[in-house]
Design a protein around this motif. Structure first.
Motif, short mmCIF file in Angstrom:
data_model
loop_
_atom_site.label_atom_id
_atom_site.label_comp_id
_atom_site.label_asym_id
_atom_site.label_seq_id
_atom_site.Cartn_x
_atom_site.Cartn_y
_atom_site.Cartn_z
N UNK A 1 28.52 28.54 36.34
CA UNK A 1 29.16 27.67 37.32
C UNK A 1 28.49 27.84 38.67
N UNK A 2 28.14 26.73 39.28
CA UNK A 2 27.58 26.74 40.64
C UNK A 2 28.75 26.69 41.61
N UNK A 3 29.16 27.85 42.09
CA UNK A 3 30.30 27.92 42.99
C UNK A 3 30.76 29.35 43.15
N UNK A 4 31.68 29.56 44.04
CA UNK A 4 32.15 30.91 44.34
C UNK A 4 33.29 31.36 43.46
N UNK A 5 34.06 32.31 43.98
CA UNK A 5 35.14 32.91 43.20
C UNK A 5 36.23 31.91 42.85
N UNK B 1 27.02 31.76 43.84
CA UNK B 1 27.27 31.09 45.12
C UNK B 1 26.30 31.64 46.16
N UNK B 2 25.78 30.76 46.96
CA UNK B 2 24.87 31.15 48.02
C UNK B 2 25.68 31.42 49.28
N UNK B 3 25.63 32.65 49.75
CA UNK B 3 26.34 33.02 50.96
C UNK B 3 25.47 32.82 52.18
N UNK B 4 25.98 33.18 53.32
CA UNK B 4 25.23 33.03 54.57
C UNK B 4 24.02 33.95 54.57
N UNK C 1 23.28 36.17 51.67
CA UNK C 1 22.83 36.57 50.34
C UNK C 1 23.41 35.65 49.27
N UNK C 2 23.01 35.89 48.05
CA UNK C 2 23.54 35.14 46.91
C UNK C 2 24.55 36.01 46.19
N UNK C 3 25.70 35.44 45.89
CA UNK C 3 26.77 36.17 45.23
C UNK C 3 26.82 35.75 43.76
N UNK C 4 26.80 36.73 42.89
CA UNK C 4 26.90 36.45 41.45
C UNK C 4 28.14 37.15 40.92
N UNK C 5 29.04 36.39 40.34
CA UNK C 5 30.26 36.94 39.77
C UNK C 5 30.21 36.77 38.27
N UNK C 6 30.45 37.84 37.54
CA UNK C 6 30.36 37.81 36.09
C UNK C 6 31.69 38.23 35.49
#
Length: 64
Positions: free
Chosen positions: A22-26, A45-48, A50-55
């Protein structure tokens, strides 16, 4: 919106994916989890800064 997309994708299909990206945040990840229970879900999700990856789910990595 993610819930509707996943419901349409998984409805009346013989081929169920092993993984959903999914292209999106939490928030998007949480919405995806509400729809699918037996499929691993990853959210990116691309943060300001860094890139955040939630698994969610259990993964086995083959390093060969």
């Amino acid at each position: 919106m993610i819930k509707e997309v996943l419901k349409r994708r998984l409805k009346n299909t013989d081929s169920v994916p092993d993984l959903i990206l999914i292209d999106g945040g939490l928030g998007h990840l949480s919405a995806g989890q509400d729809v699918v229970k037996d499929i691993d879900v990853i959210s990116i999700a691309k943060g300001i800064t860094d890139t955040i990856i939630s698994i969610v789910g259990k993964f086995e990595v083959n390093k060969d």
